[in-house]
Design a protein around this motif. Structure first.
Motif: not given
Length: 678
Positions: A397-401, A513-520, A557-564, A569-575
Motif C-alpha cells: 500500500t505504501g503506507e508509512l507505519v 508525505l504531508g511533512v518535509p522529507v529528503f527523497p535522496g 518487495a512489491a515488484g513496482q515503484l512504491v511511493t511512501p 484522509t483522502e483529498g488533502l494532498l494534491e495528486e
C-alpha cells in the motif's frame, strides 16, 4: 451589575432600541410649528448625534462635550469600558433621532457593529444616545455607559473572550487515536501567594524542579504584576507525578492548575511527524488576516502545522458584561493582561453574556501510522546514543507505519530528513543496473580481495569470507557484500545508468508525505572517475534518507515503484503530477533482486532474520565510512522486508550493519508479525 437577564441565543444580541408605535395622522397647526415640542424641527439633533457616532466609532470622544462630563473624562470611561474587547473594531451609525416628549431632550438611536477578530459574525445592537438642548440652542450628547451598550451601568465594562474550538484528533492505522485532549498540570508562580518571598528566587527554585531555563523564567516572574500567575510549563500527568513532590511543594507561590492539551500517547511519540500545538503569537495573529485571535491554539511543526486549518476548527467568542474591578483584578493576575480575555491560565470570573458565537470543532486527520509499531520502533532505539532511525513501509500500500528517531537525534528527524551515504545497501541499485546490462543472479563476477579503480585502491572489509573471493555469482557477491566486484562495474555502467536504476527504485522521487522529507539524490551527470567508482557501492556524492531506503526496499518487495504515504484522509494532498522514472522497475527485475536479497539472509550477513516466522525475509546490510579518523567511523545500515513490511534501520555512528542494525530489524519485524497474528 444589573439584574440578570436571560442569555441571548448564539449569534444574537439583546437590543433596547426604541421602536416607534403605529403611524397616526398628524395635523400640523401653526402653534405646533411654532413650539417645536411635539415634532422635530429641521435642527433635530442629527448633526450632533452623527458627530458623536463618528467619534465613538473612531474610539476618540475627547474633543466632544457631554454636558457636565468633559470630553477627556468621557474618553477615559469609554476606554475603560472597551479595553477588554481587544482588537475588536466598532462602526457606529445614527439610525434615528426621536422626540422624547420632554422639552429640550431627544434620543438618537445608535446602530453599533463590532468586528470581532477570529469570527465571521459581527456583534450588532442598538443603543440610545440622549441629546439635550444647550443654552445656545444647540444639541449636545449626554454621556452614560449605556451609550456604548444598553446593558451597561456605571462601574461596568465589556469583555470579549475567545472560546477555543475543540481541536480535531489525529488518528492512526485502524482508527486508533494518536493525538487527543489529555490531562496536564500547568505549574507556575502565583505572585499573590508569595507571602513576602522573593519572586525571582521562587521562580528559580521552580525552574530547577521542572528543568527549564531559570534565568528566562525568573525574568518573566519578576516583570509580572503583583497578582499575576506566571506559568512555567504544562506537564503530562505521569511527568507531574514523577516530580520530587517535597521539593516542588516547597516552592513559594506554587500554583498547579488542571487542564487538557492535544497530546500524543507518550512524550516524544512520532514528534517529527505529528508536531505540537501552542498558542498563537502576536505575529501569528497579525499575519492571519483576522483568522486567528490571541490565545488560539495553532499547530507547530509536523502534520499539526501542515493541516492546522482542518484540525484547528473555528473559535467562538463570548462578549460579556463585567464589573470593572473584576477586569482590573484579572489583568493583574495575568501580568500584562490580554485584551482578548485569554489570561494566561488565570481564572476568570464569569460575566453576564451579551453576545455569543459558538466555536466550530476541528475535523480529525487520519494517518497511516501504526501506534504499536511506532512505539516498538522508538523503544528499540532508546539505548542508542548516536543519531538513529527506523522507518517501516508496507509494500502493498505504501503506507508509512513507523518512523522513529533515537534520542541521539536530539529532536531532529533523522528518519525523514537525514542525508547519508547508503554504503553497501546501494549495491541493490548497482545490481539492478547490472541486470539491465544482461546479467542474472547466476552471472559469474570476479571478487578479488582488492582492486584499483581510477587510481584509487578499494578493499573488501577485513571480515570478508575468503571462500567467496575470486569467481562468484552475482548473488554471492551481493549476499557477502563484495566491494570489489561492484566497483569493477564502474567502466561498464555509466553514472546516468546508475541514476536511472536508482530512480526506478524511488531514490530522488518527489513525494508529498504531508511533512518535509529528503527523497535522496543520485547525481545523473558524469562524475569524476574516482567518485563514479565509489558510487558503485554507495559512497561518493550519493545521499539517501532512512525513508528513501525503506521505499527502495518496499519497491523491490512489491515488484513496482512504491511511493511512501502518510496521510490516510483522502483529498488533502494534491495528486502527484511528477513524472515517474524513465525506465520503471519490472516485475522480472524485482524478482531477481529479491532472489539475491534473500541470499543475504539465508547465507550472508543477515542470518539473524532467519529467526522470523516464516523464514522468508530479504534484506541487505551496509556501512558507509565518514570523518577523518583512522580507522574511519561508519554509518550502519540495514534494509529488510518480511511479510509485507519493509524496514530501514540506520545508526549514524555504528558498527557493521549486521551487528548494529540486524537485531533491531529482526525485533521490529517480529513485533509486526506478532501483531498481525493477534
Amino acid at each position: 451589575m444589573q439584574t440578570p437577564r436571560p442569555a441571548p441565543q448564539p449569534g444574537t444580541s439583546r437590543s433596547r432600541r426604541r421602536r416607534p408605535g403605529p403611524a397616526v395622522p398628524v395635523v400640523l397647526t401653526a402653534a405646533l410649528l411654532a413650539t417645536g415640542c411635539s415634532v422635530l424641527s429641521p435642527d433635530d439633533g442629527r448633526e450632533a448625534a452623527e458627530r458623536t457616532a463618528a467619534a465613538l466609532g473612531a474610539g476618540s470622544v475627547e474633543e466632544l462635550s457631554f454636558g457636565p462630563v468633559e470630553g477627556a473624562a468621557a474618553q477615559d470611561r469609554y476606554e475603560r469600558i472597551t479595553a477588554r474587547l481587544g482588537e475588536a473594531t466598532p462602526a457606529v451609525e445614527v439610525s434615528a433621532v426621536e422626540d422624547t416628549g420632554e422639552e429640550g431632550r431627544r434620543e438618537a438611536t445608535l446602530a453599533w457593529s463590532w468586528d470581532l477578530p477570529g469570527v465571521e459574525q459581527d456583534w450588532v445592537y442598538d443603543a440610545v444616545l440622549p441629546l439635550v438642548r444647550t443654552g445656545a440652542g444647540d444639541w449636545a450628547p449626554e454621556w452614560s455607559p449605556a451609550v456604548v451598550h444598553p446593558g451597561l451601568a456605571e462601574g461596568e465594562a465589556l469583555r470579549a473572550r475567545t472560546v477555543a474550538a475543540d481541536r480535531g484528533d489525529i488518528l492512526g492505522a485502524d482508527g486508533e487515536t494518536l493525538v487527543t485532549e489529555r490531562p496536564v498540570r500547568r505549574l507556575g508562580i502565583d505572585r499573590s501567594q508569595l507571602e513576602g518571598a522573593d519572586p525571582g528566587e521562587a521562580a528559580r527554585r521552580l525552574a530547577a524542579a521542572v528543568d527549564i531555563d531559570a534565568d528566562a523564567y525568573a525574568e518573566a516572574v519578576e516583570q509580572a504584576g503583583p497578582e499575576a500567575f506566571v506559568e512555567a510549563l504544562p506537564l503530562r500527568e505521569e511527568d507531574f507525578r514523577a516530580l520530587d513532590a517535597e521539593r516542588t511543594a516547597a516552592v513559594p507561590g506554587l500554583l498547579v492548575l488542571e487542564d487538557e492539551m492535544p497530546l500524543a500517547p507518550a512524550r516524544g511519540f512520532a514528534a517529527d511527524l505529528l508536531g505540537g500545538v501552542g498558542e498563537a503569537t502576536a505575529e501569528d495573529v497579525a499575519d492571519s488576516g483576522g483568522v486567528l485571535a490571541p490565545g488560539t491554539a495553532v499547530g507547530r511543526g509536523g502534520v499539526q502545522e501542515r493541516f492546522d486549518d482542518r484540525l484547528r476548527g473555528v473559535p467562538g467568542v463570548v462578549v460579556e458584561e463585567i464589573v470593572e474591578e473584576v477586569v482590573e483584578e484579572v489583568a493583574d493576575r495575568s501580568g500584562e493582561g490580554d485584551a482578548s480575555g485569554d489570561d494566561g491560565g488565570a481564572p476568570q470570573p464569569a460575566g453576564d453574556p451579551l453576545f455569543e458565537v459558538p466555536p466550530r470543532p476541528g475535523e480529525p486527520l487520519t494517518l497511516t501510522l501504526d501506534r504499536d509499531l511506532q512505539s516498538t520502533a522508538e523503544e528499540l532505539l532508546a539505548g542508542i546514543d548516536s543519531p538513529s532511525a527506523v522507518v517501516a513501509v508496507r509494500p502493498s500500500t505504501g503506507e508509512l507505519v513507523a518512523s522513529a528517531n533515537g534520542p541521539g537525534s536530539e529532536g531532529y528527524s533523522t528518519a525523514l530528513l537525514g542525508q547519508y551515504a547508503p554504503g553497501s545497501t546501494f549495491k541493490v541499485v548497482t545490481a539492478l543496473a547490472m541486470l539491465r546490462k544482461g546479467d542474472t543472479p547466476g552471472t559469474v563476477v570476479q571478487c578479488p580481495p582488492s582492486t584499483t579503480a581510477a587510481g584509487v585502491r578499494i578493499d573488501n572489509v577485513e571480515s570478508y569470507p575468503a571462500e567467496f573471493t575470486g569467481p562468484v555469482t552475482l548473488t554471492e557477491s551481493l549476499a557477502h557484500s563484495c566491494n570489489t566486484s561492484f566497483v569493477d562495474q564502474h567502466e561498464r555502467i555509466s553514472q546516468a545508468e546508475l541514476a536511472g536504476a536508482a530512480a526506478a527504485l524511488g531514490l530522488g522521487a518527489g513525494t508529498d508525505l504531508g511533512v518535509p522529507v529528503f527523497p535522496g539524490t543520485v547525481p545523473e551527470e558524469e562524475e569524476d572517475p574516482a567518485q563514479h567508482a565509489v558510487a558503485m557501492f554507495g559512497q561518493g556524492r550519493t545521499l539517501v534518507s532512512p525513508l528513501s531506503m525503506a521505499g527502495l526496499t518496499a519497491s523491490v518487495a512489491a515488484g513496482q515503484l512504491v511511493t511512501p504515504r502518510l496521510i490516510g484522509t483522502e483529498g488533502l494532498l494534491e495528486e502527484d503530477a511528477a513524472p515517474g522514472p524513465q525506465e520503471p522497475l519490472t516485475a522480472e527485475e524485482a524478482e531477481q533482486l529479491r532472489t539475491m536479497m534473500r541470499a543475504v539472509v539465508s547465507s550472508g550477513h543477515l542470518g539473524v532474520l532467519q529467526e522470523l516466522e516464516p523464514d522468508t525475509a530479504i534484506g541487505k546490510t551496509g556501512t558507509a565510512e565518514f570523518g577523518d579518523e583512522d580507522p574511519p567511523r561508519t554509518h550502519s545500515w540495514v534494509v529488510a522486508e518480511h511479510e509485507d513490511l519493509a524496514v530501514a534501520v540506520f545508526v549514524e555512528d555504528g558498527d557493521l550493519g549486521s551487528v548494529t542494525g540486524g537485531p533491531i530489524a529482526r525485533d521490529l519485524l517480529a513485533a509486526a508479525s506478532a501483531s498481525a497474528a493477534d
